[in-house]
Design an enzyme around this catalytic site. Structure first.
Site, PDB file in Angstrom:
ATOM      1  N   CYS A 107      13.368  10.596   7.327  1.00 29.84           N
ATOM      2  CA  CYS A 107      13.422  10.086   8.696  1.00 29.84           C
ATOM      3  C   CYS A 107      14.834  10.137   9.257  1.00 29.84           C
ATOM      4  O   CYS A 107      15.012  10.182  10.458  1.00 29.84           O
ATOM      5  CB  CYS A 107      12.883   8.663   8.730  1.00 29.84           C
ATOM      6  SG  CYS A 107      13.655   7.617   7.510  1.00 29.84           S
ATOM      7  N   GLU A 129       9.958  15.746  15.759  1.00 33.89           N
ATOM      8  CA  GLU A 129      10.361  15.502  14.382  1.00 33.89           C
ATOM      9  C   GLU A 129       9.601  16.485  13.490  1.00 33.89           C
ATOM     10  O   GLU A 129       8.417  16.316  13.233  1.00 33.89           O
ATOM     11  CB  GLU A 129      10.018  14.064  13.964  1.00 33.89           C
ATOM     12  CG  GLU A 129      10.512  13.745  12.578  1.00 33.89           C
ATOM     13  CD  GLU A 129      10.095  12.377  12.088  1.00 33.89           C
ATOM     14  OE1 GLU A 129       8.936  11.982  12.282  1.00 33.89           O
ATOM     15  OE2 GLU A 129      10.949  11.700  11.490  1.00 33.89           O
ATOM     16  N   GLY A 162       6.579   4.696   8.644  1.00 34.08           N
ATOM     17  CA  GLY A 162       5.727   5.877   8.792  1.00 34.08           C
ATOM     18  C   GLY A 162       5.924   6.486  10.155  1.00 34.08           C
ATOM     19  O   GLY A 162       6.988   6.347  10.769  1.00 34.08           O
ATOM     20  N   SER A 163       4.897   7.139  10.645  1.00 30.46           N
ATOM     21  CA  SER A 163       5.029   7.869  11.899  1.00 30.46           C
ATOM     22  C   SER A 163       5.031   6.902  13.088  1.00 30.46           C
ATOM     23  O   SER A 163       4.451   5.814  13.035  1.00 30.46           O
ATOM     24  CB  SER A 163       3.867   8.854  12.041  1.00 30.46           C
ATOM     25  OG  SER A 163       2.646   8.145  12.000  1.00 30.46           O
ATOM     26  N   THR A 164       5.667   7.338  14.160  1.00 30.38           N
ATOM     27  CA  THR A 164       5.735   6.528  15.376  1.00 30.38           C
ATOM     28  C   THR A 164       4.328   6.298  15.930  1.00 30.38           C
ATOM     29  O   THR A 164       3.999   5.201  16.393  1.00 30.38           O
ATOM     30  CB  THR A 164       6.642   7.226  16.405  1.00 30.38           C
ATOM     31  OG1 THR A 164       7.969   7.288  15.839  1.00 30.38           O
ATOM     32  CG2 THR A 164       6.710   6.482  17.721  1.00 30.38           C
ATOM     33  N   GLU A 223       9.619   0.929  10.837  1.00 32.63           N
ATOM     34  CA  GLU A 223      10.624   1.967  10.576  1.00 32.63           C
ATOM     35  C   GLU A 223       9.910   3.291  10.802  1.00 32.63           C
ATOM     36  O   GLU A 223       9.040   3.669  10.015  1.00 32.63           O
ATOM     37  CB  GLU A 223      11.135   1.885   9.124  1.00 32.63           C
ATOM     38  CG  GLU A 223      11.858   0.599   8.771  1.00 32.63           C
ATOM     39  CD  GLU A 223      13.252   0.488   9.374  1.00 32.63           C
ATOM     40  OE1 GLU A 223      13.684   1.422  10.091  1.00 32.63           O
ATOM     41  OE2 GLU A 223      13.902  -0.544   9.149  1.00 32.63           O
ATOM     42  N   LYS A 264       0.836  -1.202   0.000  1.00 29.20           N
ATOM     43  CA  LYS A 264       0.000   0.000   0.000  1.00 29.20           C
ATOM     44  C   LYS A 264       0.869   1.249   0.000  1.00 29.20           C
ATOM     45  O   LYS A 264       1.573   1.537   0.959  1.00 29.20           O
ATOM     46  CB  LYS A 264      -0.899   0.039   1.237  1.00 29.20           C
ATOM     47  CG  LYS A 264      -1.974   1.093   1.104  1.00 29.20           C
ATOM     48  CD  LYS A 264      -2.594   1.494   2.426  1.00 29.20           C
ATOM     49  CE  LYS A 264      -1.877   2.643   3.083  1.00 29.20           C
ATOM     50  NZ  LYS A 264      -1.918   3.916   2.347  1.00 29.20           N
ATOM     51  N   VAL A 277       1.355   6.046  14.318  1.00 29.26           N
ATOM     52  CA  VAL A 277       0.632   4.978  13.617  1.00 29.26           C
ATOM     53  C   VAL A 277       1.359   3.645  13.827  1.00 29.26           C
ATOM     54  O   VAL A 277       0.722   2.601  13.979  1.00 29.26           O
ATOM     55  CB  VAL A 277       0.472   5.304  12.109  1.00 29.26           C
ATOM     56  CG1 VAL A 277      -0.189   4.146  11.376  1.00 29.26           C
ATOM     57  CG2 VAL A 277      -0.348   6.579  11.916  1.00 29.26           C
ATOM     58  N   GLY A 278       2.686   3.684  13.879  1.00 28.17           N
ATOM     59  CA  GLY A 278       3.461   2.458  14.093  1.00 28.17           C
ATOM     60  C   GLY A 278       3.050   1.728  15.362  1.00 28.17           C
ATOM     61  O   GLY A 278       2.958   0.499  15.393  1.00 28.17           O
TER      62      GLY A 278
HETATM   63  P1  NAD Z   1       1.929   7.941   8.455  1.00 29.42           P
HETATM   64  O1  NAD Z   1       2.228   7.130   9.641  1.00 29.42           O
HETATM   65  O2  NAD Z   1       0.834   8.927   8.548  1.00 29.42           O
HETATM   66  O3  NAD Z   1       1.548   7.020   7.215  1.00 29.42           O
HETATM   67  C1  NAD Z   1       2.409   6.006   6.747  1.00 29.42           C
HETATM   68  C2  NAD Z   1       1.599   4.978   5.984  1.00 29.42           C
HETATM   69  O4  NAD Z   1       0.721   4.320   6.899  1.00 29.42           O
HETATM   70  C3  NAD Z   1       0.714   5.539   4.888  1.00 29.42           C
HETATM   71  O5  NAD Z   1       0.694   4.647   3.793  1.00 29.42           O
HETATM   72  C4  NAD Z   1      -0.648   5.587   5.557  1.00 29.42           C
HETATM   73  O6  NAD Z   1      -1.712   5.503   4.634  1.00 29.42           O
HETATM   74  C5  NAD Z   1      -0.609   4.358   6.419  1.00 29.42           C
HETATM   75  N1  NAD Z   1      -1.514   4.389   7.575  1.00 29.42           N
HETATM   76  C6  NAD Z   1      -2.003   5.470   8.226  1.00 29.42           C
HETATM   77  N2  NAD Z   1      -2.830   5.073   9.217  1.00 29.42           N
HETATM   78  C7  NAD Z   1      -2.858   3.730   9.204  1.00 29.42           C
HETATM   79  C8  NAD Z   1      -3.519   2.736   9.997  1.00 29.42           C
HETATM   80  N3  NAD Z   1      -4.308   3.064  11.019  1.00 29.42           N
HETATM   81  N4  NAD Z   1      -3.302   1.448   9.701  1.00 29.42           N
HETATM   82  C9  NAD Z   1      -2.489   1.089   8.698  1.00 29.42           C
HETATM   83  N5  NAD Z   1      -1.850   1.962   7.905  1.00 29.42           N
HETATM   84  C10 NAD Z   1      -2.018   3.279   8.157  1.00 29.42           C
HETATM   85  O7  NAD Z   1       3.311   8.611   8.053  1.00 29.42           O
HETATM   86  P2  NAD Z   1       3.611   9.610   6.843  1.00 29.42           P
HETATM   87  O8  NAD Z   1       3.137  10.954   7.268  1.00 29.42           O
HETATM   88  O9  NAD Z   1       3.156   9.045   5.551  1.00 29.42           O
HETATM   89  O10 NAD Z   1       5.211   9.557   6.811  1.00 29.42           O
HETATM   90  C11 NAD Z   1       6.006  10.357   7.607  1.00 29.42           C
HETATM   91  C12 NAD Z   1       6.593   9.573   8.766  1.00 29.42           C
HETATM   92  O11 NAD Z   1       7.284   8.419   8.301  1.00 29.42           O
HETATM   93  C13 NAD Z   1       7.620  10.332   9.539  1.00 29.42           C
HETATM   94  O12 NAD Z   1       7.392  10.208  10.927  1.00 29.42           O
HETATM   95  C14 NAD Z   1       8.937   9.677   9.187  1.00 29.42           C
HETATM   96  O13 NAD Z   1       9.950   9.791  10.123  1.00 29.42           O
HETATM   97  C15 NAD Z   1       8.536   8.294   8.963  1.00 29.42           C
HETATM   98  N6  NAD Z   1       9.501   7.582   8.112  1.00 29.42           N
HETATM   99  C16 NAD Z   1      10.346   6.652   8.672  1.00 29.42           C
HETATM  100  C17 NAD Z   1      11.289   5.988   7.898  1.00 29.42           C
HETATM  101  C18 NAD Z   1      12.214   4.968   8.498  1.00 29.42           C
HETATM  102  O14 NAD Z   1      12.769   4.193   7.737  1.00 29.42           O
HETATM  103  N7  NAD Z   1      12.379   4.907   9.796  1.00 29.42           N
HETATM  104  C19 NAD Z   1      11.365   6.264   6.557  1.00 29.42           C
HETATM  105  C20 NAD Z   1      10.505   7.207   6.008  1.00 29.42           C
HETATM  106  C21 NAD Z   1       9.568   7.842   6.813  1.00 29.42           C
END
Ligand code: NAD
Length: 450
Positions: free
Chosen positions: A262, A354, A206-208, A228, A153, A210-211
């Protein structure tokens, strides 16, 4: 339902992409599940050949993919070419894995004990908007090499390159259902990867915030998960370093991808005796940064990915004591100038959070111990840099900083053949490097009595 895809330079709509419903997501997962036994049983050498064929087709489309990313995400064309090339390189690197997915023979009395690395099944990969191509490839290349099928996705606002890569996989001869791109909402498609029992592992970047939800959701089924997440990495500059070189390179370590990285070194710690020299060098290099149309070959920084991201970063700038900024073009586009803040306190939001934009906070320190303690004073631990000409100090500080990826006298980018991942709330597990395929397998132990 559809999502409008916006070009962040022109702010105009360039595409409309369908968002998969729950039923469509389930159907994609079911197809991946059906494709799994066939893909698992492809002979190792043949699976390797197919991954190399996929890499070759990506290679033929580097320019097309790169231009698509410039239009969709505002990445500089130089970066976008590197990113498409990184997908090709990951596929080539992991194409060597199928024939090398070794088990072990372990000495036991009364028989023979051997281990096997068996693929998990369907792997769900959830990708953020900041690096749509590399982050997709870091997941799917080792997962496919280990014999899994993949549903992927992309982020809602940056789906175009992933969709194209999905088409190229079929063109390269990967069987239907082996790699399926499912564009849609995180709360629908991403969430279904977490709850659907056929998905055996979720790789989330993605974000911490949502992670944490993903990890809690995966716990319901004891589902394998790699996270990540965010970062607030430190660039530590000691007075014994080449301070001019450190100041000249610092902007690239934080303003690359307009700071939407990130690994951005968004806190700079400078030894007090070199502080003034460093800040004056930094001012020169920040003012010289080419913040221009990302489609131009010499562009060094493009716009923010979206109006929402620009506004979120602007709020940090408004609340901070800005020392100086670089330039930004006039006109439309989600532009912000590269911005330098001199932080007086570690409690400032711009120092702690961040920002995920072109904002860097600088602060002096007085001793090696203080530098390490300031660098570690964060919930994150993803990346960082250390500038010093004292080898012992370089090693002491590299061992002292709680972070997964450090570079000394450089700001090295992520390499696909070395492990990548975070300490603390920056993540869980490691991607890339020689061991990545094993993270997409279960290790099975078999004892055979003599
Ligand atoms: P986000 O967490 O909002 O979204 C990331 C992904 O998760 C998107 O595809 C989104 O649609 C999906 N998502 C959102 N809610 C969800 C849920 N409830 N269940 C399942 N999937 C869901 O993050 P973002 O704003 O897209 O990205 C920015 C963040 O990503 C920053 O915090 C950045 O540090 C982090 N990031 C980390 C790395 C790494 O390797 N550590 C790399 C790139 C980005």
């Amino acid at each position: 339902m559809t999502t409008a895809v916006i070009n962040p330079v022109t702010t105009e709509q360039i595409a409309e992409v369908g968002s998969a419903s729950l039923e469509e997501t389930d159907a994609a997962i079911d197809r991946a599940q059906e494709a799994f036994p066939g893909w698992r049983d492809v002979a190792p050498g043949e699976r390797a050949r197919m991954l190399r064929a996929f890499a070759a087709v990506i290679d033929e489309h580097i320019e097309e993919l790169a231009r698509l990313e410039v239009a969709n995400a505002g990445h500089t064309i130089g970066n976008a070419r590197w990113e498409a090339g990184n997908v090709r390189d990951c596929l080539n690197y992991y194409s060597a894995a199928p024939e090398r997915l070794f088990g072990r023979q372990i000495p036991v009395p009364g028989g023979v004990d051997i281990t096997f690395h068996e693929p998990l099944g369907v792997v769900g990969i959830i990708v953020p908007w900041n690096f749509p191509m590399p982050i997709a490839g870091w997941g799917f290349a080792p997962a496919l090499a280990a014999g899994n099928t993949v549903v992927l996705k992309p982020a809602e606002i940056t789906p175009l390159t992933a969709i194209r890569i999905g088409e190229l996989a079929l063109e390269a001869g990967l069987p239907e259902g082996v790699l399926t791109v499912v564009p849609g909402k995180g709360s629908v498609v991403g969430q279904r990867f977490v709850t659907h029992p056929s998905v055996r592992k979720v790789c989330f970047t993605g974000s911490t915030e949502v992670g944490k939800q993903i990890m809690a959701g995966c716990a319901e089924q004891v589902k394998r998960v790699t996270l990540e997440l965010g970062g607030k990495s430190a660039n530590i500059v000691f007075a014994d370093a080449d301070v001019a070189a450190a100041a000249a390179s610092a902007p690239y370590a934080v303003f690359d991808n307009a700071g939407q990285d990130c690994c951005a070194r968004s806190r700079i710690l400078v030894e007090r005796s070199a502080y003034d020299e460093f800040v004056s060098g930094l001012e020169q290099s920040v003012r010289a940064l080419k913040v221009i149309d990302p489609g131009q070959d010499d562009s060094e920084m493009g716009p923010m990915v979206s109006a929402a991201q620009r506004d979120s970063v602007q709020r940090y700038i408004d609340g901070a004591d800005v020392a100086f900024t670089g330039s930004r073009p006039d006109g439309d586009g989600f532009w912000l100038p590269p911005t330098v803040v001199e932080s007086r306190s570690t409690s400032e939001a711009v120092w702690r959070e961040e920002v995920f934009g072109p904002v860097v906070a600088v602060m002096p320190f007085d001793s090696e111990e203080e530098a390490i303690s300031l660098a570690n004073d964060t919930e994150y631990g993803l990346s960082g840099s250390i500038f010093t000409n004292d080898l012992g100090r370089a090693l002491r500080v590299a061992r002292g900083v709680e972070s997964g990826n450090l570079s000394v006298n450089s700001h090295s980018a992520v390499r696909y053949w070395t492990p990548f991942g975070g300490y603390k709330q920056s993540g869980l597990g490691r991607e890339l490097g020689p061991d990545a395929p094993n993270a997409f397998t279960e290790e099975k132990n078999v004892f055979i009595a003599h």
